[in-house]
Structure formats: C-alpha cells, structure tokens
Design a protein around this motif. Structure first.
Motif, PDB file in Angstrom:
ATOM      1  N   PRO A  17      20.451  21.275  26.844  1.00 15.36           N
ATOM      2  CA  PRO A  17      21.728  22.269  28.412  1.00 15.36           C
ATOM      3  C   PRO A  17      22.157  22.455  27.780  1.00 15.36           C
ATOM      4  O   PRO A  17      23.099  23.423  28.591  1.00 15.36           O
ATOM      5  CB  PRO A  17      22.662  20.420  28.238  1.00 15.36           C
ATOM      6  N   HIS A  18      22.824  22.855  26.687  1.00 16.42           N
ATOM      7  CA  HIS A  18      23.959  23.749  26.227  1.00 16.42           C
ATOM      8  C   HIS A  18      23.075  25.491  25.961  1.00 16.42           C
ATOM      9  O   HIS A  18      24.007  26.024  26.742  1.00 16.42           O
ATOM     10  CB  HIS A  18      25.003  23.863  25.395  1.00 16.42           C
ATOM     11  N   PHE A  19      21.927  24.575  25.565  1.00 19.51           N
ATOM     12  CA  PHE A  19      21.308  26.103  25.373  1.00 19.51           C
ATOM     13  C   PHE A  19      20.771  26.665  27.031  1.00 19.51           C
ATOM     14  O   PHE A  19      21.634  28.373  27.093  1.00 19.51           O
ATOM     15  CB  PHE A  19      19.877  26.178  24.715  1.00 19.51           C
TER      16      PHE A  19
ATOM     17  N   ILE B 225      21.019  26.581  18.361  1.00 21.99           N
ATOM     18  CA  ILE B 225      21.382  26.328  19.772  1.00 21.99           C
ATOM     19  C   ILE B 225      21.183  25.126  20.083  1.00 21.99           C
ATOM     20  O   ILE B 225      21.943  23.879  19.526  1.00 21.99           O
ATOM     21  CB  ILE B 225      21.537  27.199  20.717  1.00 21.99           C
ATOM     22  N   PHE B 226      20.043  25.038  20.149  1.00 22.39           N
ATOM     23  CA  PHE B 226      18.823  23.482  20.308  1.00 22.39           C
ATOM     24  C   PHE B 226      19.581  22.223  19.378  1.00 22.39           C
ATOM     25  O   PHE B 226      19.400  21.523  19.952  1.00 22.39           O
ATOM     26  CB  PHE B 226      17.421  23.981  20.584  1.00 22.39           C
ATOM     27  N   VAL B 227      19.044  22.359  17.938  1.00 22.13           N
ATOM     28  CA  VAL B 227      20.010  21.424  17.479  1.00 22.13           C
ATOM     29  C   VAL B 227      21.217  21.644  17.151  1.00 22.13           C
ATOM     30  O   VAL B 227      21.784  20.259  16.722  1.00 22.13           O
ATOM     31  CB  VAL B 227      19.260  22.169  15.642  1.00 22.13           C
TER      32      VAL B 227
ATOM     33  N   ALA C 270      26.324  33.412  21.131  1.00 26.85           N
ATOM     34  CA  ALA C 270      26.129  32.066  20.286  1.00 26.85           C
ATOM     35  C   ALA C 270      26.960  32.297  18.743  1.00 26.85           C
ATOM     36  O   ALA C 270      27.131  31.557  18.552  1.00 26.85           O
ATOM     37  CB  ALA C 270      25.269  30.930  20.224  1.00 26.85           C
ATOM     38  N   GLY C 271      26.245  33.525  18.253  1.00 27.58           N
ATOM     39  CA  GLY C 271      26.023  33.518  17.310  1.00 27.58           C
ATOM     40  C   GLY C 271      25.439  33.138  15.975  1.00 27.58           C
ATOM     41  O   GLY C 271      25.988  32.680  15.353  1.00 27.58           O
ATOM     42  N   LYS C 272      24.292  32.526  16.869  1.00 26.49           N
ATOM     43  CA  LYS C 272      22.533  31.957  16.077  1.00 26.49           C
ATOM     44  C   LYS C 272      22.108  32.656  16.832  1.00 26.49           C
ATOM     45  O   LYS C 272      21.900  32.299  17.406  1.00 26.49           O
ATOM     46  CB  LYS C 272      23.949  30.808  15.421  1.00 26.49           C
ATOM     47  N   PRO C 273      20.867  31.714  15.822  1.00 23.35           N
ATOM     48  CA  PRO C 273      19.697  32.460  16.265  1.00 23.35           C
ATOM     49  C   PRO C 273      19.372  30.639  17.900  1.00 23.35           C
ATOM     50  O   PRO C 273      20.182  29.951  17.302  1.00 23.35           O
ATOM     51  CB  PRO C 273      18.314  31.890  15.306  1.00 23.35           C
TER      52      PRO C 273
ATOM     53  N   PRO D  68       9.783  29.216  14.899  1.00 26.09           N
ATOM     54  CA  PRO D  68      10.906  28.277  15.516  1.00 26.09           C
ATOM     55  C   PRO D  68      11.149  28.029  16.218  1.00 26.09           C
ATOM     56  O   PRO D  68      11.533  29.023  17.372  1.00 26.09           O
ATOM     57  CB  PRO D  68      11.275  29.121  14.545  1.00 26.09           C
ATOM     58  N   ARG D  69      10.303  27.845  17.462  1.00 31.37           N
ATOM     59  CA  ARG D  69      10.318  28.046  18.658  1.00 31.37           C
ATOM     60  C   ARG D  69      10.647  25.944  19.294  1.00 31.37           C
ATOM     61  O   ARG D  69       9.859  24.941  19.016  1.00 31.37           O
ATOM     62  CB  ARG D  69       8.853  28.060  19.605  1.00 31.37           C
ATOM     63  N   PRO D  70      12.166  25.714  19.179  1.00 30.05           N
ATOM     64  CA  PRO D  70      12.740  24.485  19.402  1.00 30.05           C
ATOM     65  C   PRO D  70      11.245  23.998  20.286  1.00 30.05           C
ATOM     66  O   PRO D  70      11.204  22.410  19.393  1.00 30.05           O
ATOM     67  CB  PRO D  70      13.619  24.744  19.365  1.00 30.05           C
ATOM     68  N   LEU D  71      10.946  24.303  21.771  1.00 29.51           N
ATOM     69  CA  LEU D  71       9.825  23.023  22.407  1.00 29.51           C
ATOM     70  C   LEU D  71       8.736  23.059  22.107  1.00 29.51           C
ATOM     71  O   LEU D  71       7.732  22.347  22.774  1.00 29.51           O
ATOM     72  CB  LEU D  71      10.383  24.208  24.187  1.00 29.51           C
TER      73      LEU D  71
END
Length: 167
Positions: free
Chosen positions: A50-52, A43-45, A36-39, A111-114
């Motif tokens: 769903p994409h992640f 990606i979540f943001v 993805a080229g990003k953390p 930094p854990r999105p969930l």
C-alpha cells in the motif's frame, strides 16, 4: 506514455523513442526509488505494497503534470483509479508482451516483489487483472512479440501518428 507489464520493454523502448523524438525520458519506477532512497523490492518489504502504491500514484501525478517527454509507468500504475483518470486525455501506448517474451527479457527470478512466489502463475494472474486496465487507458496497443526495441519504437510512432525524425 508507455504502460504494460514487466518485461514489455517500457524503459528500453521509451529511451529509443525519446532519442528519436529528441525528447527526455523518464521512468516513474526510477522516480519512486529516488524519492524513497531504496529499490522497489525493499519498499515492498519495509513499508508494504500500500505504501509503494501511494508513492507510485504520487510519482505518476508529478510526472504527468511537470514532465514533457517520453514517460514509462510501472507495471501496476494503472491499478489506481486516479491514475487511469489522469491518463484518459493523454497519448498512452500499451506495450503488449507474451509471458514467454517477458521471461526472456527480464527472467522471472528477477527481484520483482509481486512475482516472488510461483512467478509464472502470478504473472498470468496479474495480467488477467491488469490487461483490461491497460486497454482502458491505451490510445494504441503495440504488440512487442518478435520485435526489437527499435521495431517496437517504430510501431509506437506509427500508432500515434508521430513523425520519426529518422525516416
């Protein structure tokens, strides 16, 4: 393969196991970030969960088919039916961790999105949903409580009946 929630030690223990067995180590979360080229939090943001999850399914499928070594899967990888089917014939160890130990290891402000809102309650909810799935795919379960990564690696080797070259 190693599965378990955040803070269970999948990456740390995986690296110890790989070194002991003389095998390479791979983490599907790192694969996703590279692709993805990003953390992962970005990606979540930017693209949403769903994409992640699609990136995660793709990363697990690729790693399982092309990689011969110790593999750590992201905490939510087992949520996908296709991933659980893929793992069924493979040696999979579920690294079990208590909330208190997970907090000590990664902190719940990481930094854990969930886990962004009410992290302790959310971690418990995630575990209620995921623990049965971890158990479903597991060849063996290793409790990580009060164990160093080296001790957990020893327990994994013993559980899978693999020879530890350092014995």
């Amino acid at each position: 393969m190693l599965v378990g929630p955040p803070g269970s030690g999948k990456s740390t223990v995986g690296r110890v196991l790989a070194q002991r067995l003389g095998l390479p180590f791979r983490d599907t979360d790192e694969d996703i970030e590279r692709t993805a080229g990003k953390p992962i939090p970005e990606i979540f943001v930017d693209e949403g969960e769903p994409h992640f999850r699609q990136l995660e399914r793709d990363a697990v499928r690729a790693a399982a088919s092309e990689f011969a070594g110790v593999l750590a899967l992201g905490g939510g990888a087992v949520m996908a039916d296709a991933t659980r089917e893929l793992l069924a014939p493979l040696p999979v160890v579920y690294l079990e961790v208590a909330l208190a130990d997970a907090v000590k290891r990664v902190g719940l402000d990481a930094p854990r999105p969930l886990l962004a809102v009410n992290p302790r309650a959310r971690w418990r909810e995630l575990m209620e949903a995921r623990r049965p799935l971890y158990l479903e795919v597991a060849t063996a379960v290793v409790d990580t409580q009060d164990r160093t990564p080296e001790q957990v690696a020893d327990a994994v080797l013993e559980a899978l009946e693999l020879k530890n070259p350092h014995d």
